[in-house]
Motif scaffolding. Structure first.
Motif, PDB file in Angstrom:
ATOM      1  N   LEU A 103       4.817   1.128  11.947  1.00 49.37           N
ATOM      2  CA  LEU A 103       3.646   1.977  11.738  1.00 49.37           C
ATOM      3  C   LEU A 103       3.432   2.269  10.255  1.00 49.37           C
ATOM      4  CD1 LEU A 103       1.293   3.219  13.121  1.00 49.37           C
ATOM      5  CD2 LEU A 103       2.677   5.223  13.696  1.00 49.37           C
ATOM      6  N   PHE A 104       4.513   2.349   9.479  1.00 50.05           N
ATOM      7  CA  PHE A 104       4.348   2.472   8.027  1.00 50.05           C
ATOM      8  C   PHE A 104       3.667   1.220   7.466  1.00 50.05           C
ATOM      9  CE2 PHE A 104       7.832   5.797   7.736  1.00 50.05           C
ATOM     10  CZ  PHE A 104       6.997   6.779   7.215  1.00 50.05           C
ATOM     11  N   THR A 105       3.997   0.061   8.032  1.00 45.39           N
ATOM     12  CA  THR A 105       3.326  -1.171   7.608  1.00 45.39           C
ATOM     13  C   THR A 105       1.825  -1.072   7.835  1.00 45.39           C
ATOM     14  OG1 THR A 105       5.271  -2.574   8.005  1.00 45.39           O
ATOM     15  CG2 THR A 105       3.124  -3.655   8.046  1.00 45.39           C
ATOM     16  N   THR A 106       1.430  -0.569   9.016  1.00 43.75           N
ATOM     17  CA  THR A 106       0.015  -0.369   9.305  1.00 43.75           C
ATOM     18  C   THR A 106      -0.620   0.589   8.309  1.00 43.75           C
ATOM     19  OG1 THR A 106       0.425  -0.731  11.683  1.00 43.75           O
ATOM     20  CG2 THR A 106      -1.634   0.374  11.071  1.00 43.75           C
ATOM     21  N   SER A 107       0.091   1.678   7.997  1.00 41.90           N
ATOM     22  CA  SER A 107      -0.417   2.679   7.065  1.00 41.90           C
ATOM     23  C   SER A 107      -0.580   2.114   5.663  1.00 41.90           C
ATOM     24  CB  SER A 107       0.526   3.894   7.031  1.00 41.90           C
ATOM     25  OG  SER A 107       0.165   4.804   6.012  1.00 41.90           O
ATOM     26  N   VAL A 108       0.443   1.453   5.163  1.00 42.51           N
ATOM     27  CA  VAL A 108       0.403   0.919   3.803  1.00 42.51           C
ATOM     28  C   VAL A 108      -0.720  -0.099   3.648  1.00 42.51           C
ATOM     29  CG1 VAL A 108       1.673  -0.469   2.109  1.00 42.51           C
ATOM     30  CG2 VAL A 108       2.829   1.394   3.310  1.00 42.51           C
ATOM     31  N   GLN A 109      -0.874  -0.971   4.639  1.00 44.89           N
ATOM     32  CA  GLN A 109      -1.900  -2.000   4.505  1.00 44.89           C
ATOM     33  C   GLN A 109      -3.307  -1.430   4.702  1.00 44.89           C
ATOM     34  OE1 GLN A 109      -0.615  -6.143   4.495  1.00 44.89           O
ATOM     35  NE2 GLN A 109      -0.047  -5.709   6.621  1.00 44.89           N
ATOM     36  N   ASP A 110      -3.429  -0.369   5.496  1.00 45.60           N
ATOM     37  CA  ASP A 110      -4.732   0.291   5.574  1.00 45.60           C
ATOM     38  C   ASP A 110      -5.091   0.894   4.224  1.00 45.60           C
ATOM     39  OD1 ASP A 110      -7.053   1.580   7.086  1.00 45.60           O
ATOM     40  OD2 ASP A 110      -6.047   3.342   6.259  1.00 45.60           O
ATOM     41  N   PHE A 111      -4.099   1.473   3.547  1.00 47.25           N
ATOM     42  CA  PHE A 111      -4.356   2.024   2.218  1.00 47.25           C
ATOM     43  C   PHE A 111      -4.841   0.943   1.260  1.00 47.25           C
ATOM     44  CE2 PHE A 111      -2.641   2.556  -2.116  1.00 47.25           C
ATOM     45  CZ  PHE A 111      -3.455   3.597  -2.531  1.00 47.25           C
ATOM     46  N   TRP A 112      -4.131  -0.186   1.204  1.00 49.35           N
ATOM     47  CA  TRP A 112      -4.505  -1.222   0.252  1.00 49.35           C
ATOM     48  C   TRP A 112      -5.794  -1.942   0.650  1.00 49.35           C
ATOM     49  CZ3 TRP A 112      -3.164  -0.720  -4.371  1.00 49.35           C
ATOM     50  CH2 TRP A 112      -1.902  -0.226  -4.711  1.00 49.35           C
ATOM     51  N   ASP A 113      -6.090  -1.985   1.957  1.00 49.20           N
ATOM     52  CA  ASP A 113      -7.370  -2.550   2.387  1.00 49.20           C
ATOM     53  C   ASP A 113      -8.540  -1.821   1.734  1.00 49.20           C
ATOM     54  OD1 ASP A 113      -6.844  -4.722   4.019  1.00 49.20           O
ATOM     55  OD2 ASP A 113      -6.660  -3.524   5.847  1.00 49.20           O
ATOM     56  N   ARG A 114      -8.355  -0.524   1.463  1.00 52.59           N
ATOM     57  CA  ARG A 114      -9.410   0.286   0.879  1.00 52.59           C
ATOM     58  C   ARG A 114      -9.282   0.375  -0.642  1.00 52.59           C
ATOM     59  NH1 ARG A 114     -11.312   3.646   5.285  1.00 52.59           N
ATOM     60  NH2 ARG A 114     -10.000   3.313   7.130  1.00 52.59           N
ATOM     61  N   ALA A 115      -8.048   0.658  -1.095  1.00 47.20           N
ATOM     62  CA  ALA A 115      -7.836   0.932  -2.517  1.00 47.20           C
ATOM     63  C   ALA A 115      -7.938  -0.322  -3.381  1.00 47.20           C
ATOM     64  CB  ALA A 115      -6.472   1.590  -2.722  1.00 47.20           C
ATOM     65  N   TYR A 116      -7.433  -1.450  -2.889  1.00 45.84           N
ATOM     66  CA  TYR A 116      -7.410  -2.652  -3.727  1.00 45.84           C
ATOM     67  C   TYR A 116      -8.817  -3.119  -4.105  1.00 45.84           C
ATOM     68  CZ  TYR A 116      -5.600  -6.955  -5.756  1.00 45.84           C
ATOM     69  OH  TYR A 116      -5.276  -7.972  -6.633  1.00 45.84           O
TER      70      TYR A 116
END
Length: 312
Positions: A103-116
């Motif tokens: 679930l942390f993987t899901t969270s981290v990649q959701d963050f970078w999907d937006r921030a990057y």
């Protein structure tokens, strides 16, 4: 901290393998000869503290470099075989380190999907976490629990065995642990993927020393982990459900404590009683905390540019 019990793990971002036997460091493009993968943009992987086990267990030799995983059935071959992932929701993640990793993987990649894309104008490229038990083959050679978590640029995957958190992070390294410390580790490894997308891994020319390129890469990954931590409670699953709730200052301090625990000076002091800055590959405890906090407080890729920093 707590995960939202209704949050859903994106299983497409996680591969669970039942690892092969044998362990060790041989095999593959990055291993062999008792060596861990060397942290460069080519062969080898980059980890939260790839030197950890080498220093603590194989003290006589200096290496460079970079974990129970999922259940189910599978082969016990050397490469490991993909098996069923039983982790589904935040409720599972609240009771299992393995599911927390997912679930942390899901969270981290959701963050970078937006921030990057917001900060670079380019799309973020999602990758997978390989959660395994025992050992498995990676694009950087054989991965085993002894290596600790690492990102392999050759196949663009994050590898880890969940025993790292009990045996190494909370065990031999004496970190406080806790769920958000696991989040920091995952976010650090995905930070290396972001660096890979930005071409930073290809800039590594010096692999040891307090001001080396290897240290700059590791400290930037800590800063990128801080960026995620800043926005962690705003990350969402595919259904729009908030992933992380009830994040406290104690949780942040536990993540910082984990960063300190994997500082080169802390590891060297615990293993040999002396500190040799010329052999640093990941940065001191103070440096790791400093750059995590920069990401936490400023939240920008520009602020995390360790290659432009005159003083680390």
């Amino acid at each position: 901290m707590r995960f939202n019990p209704k949050a859903r793990i994106d299983q497409g971002q996680v591969e669970v393998r039942r690892g092969g036997g044998g362990g060790g460091f041989g095999g593959g493009t990055g291993g062999g000869g008792g060596r861990l993968p060397i942290p460069t943009g080519g062969k080898g992987g980059l980890g939260i503290g790839g030197i950890i086990l080498v220093v603590l267990v194989y003290v006589a030799i200096q290496f460079l470099g970079g974990g129970g995983g999922g259940g189910g059935t599978g082969s016990s071959g050397a490469t490991g075989e993909q098996t069923t992932n039983e982790c589904r929701t935040g409720e599972d993640a609240n009771s299992s380190d393995a599911c927390a990793i997912d679930l942390f993987t899901t969270s981290v990649q959701d963050f970078w999907d937006r921030a990057y894309p917001d900060q670079t104008g380019e799309a973020y490229q999602q990758i997978k976490t390989v959660r395994f038990e025992g050992s498995t083959q990676s694009g950087c050679g054989q991965a085993s629990s002894e290596m600790g978590p690492f990102y392999c640029p050759n196949d663009q995957l994050v590898y880890l065995d969940t025993t790292f958190f009990d045996d190494m992070l909370r065990g031999r390294l004496g970190a406080q642990g806790g769920p958000f410390a696991i989040g920091y580790v995952i976010a650090h490894e995905y930070g290396h993927h972001v660096e890979d997308l930005q071409g930073d891994l290809g800039r590594i020319r010096t692999q040891q020393g307090a001001d080396s390129d290897a240290v700059r890469v590791e400290l930037k990954a800590d800063c990128l982990a801080g960026m995620w931590a800043r926005s962690a409670t705003r990350t969402r699953d595919q259904d729009g459900q908030t992933i992380i709730s009830d994040l406290t200052q104690d949780d942040i301090e536990r993540a910082i404590d984990a960063a300190e625990a994997v500082g080169d000076d802390r590891i060297q002091q615990r293993s040999s009683g002396r500190v040799d800055t010329d052999s640093f590959t990941h940065g001191s405890a103070a440096q790791r905390v400093k750059w995590f906090n920069i990401g936490l407080e400023q939240g920008s890729l520009e602020a995390c540019d360790t290659f432009s920093a005159g003083r680390l």
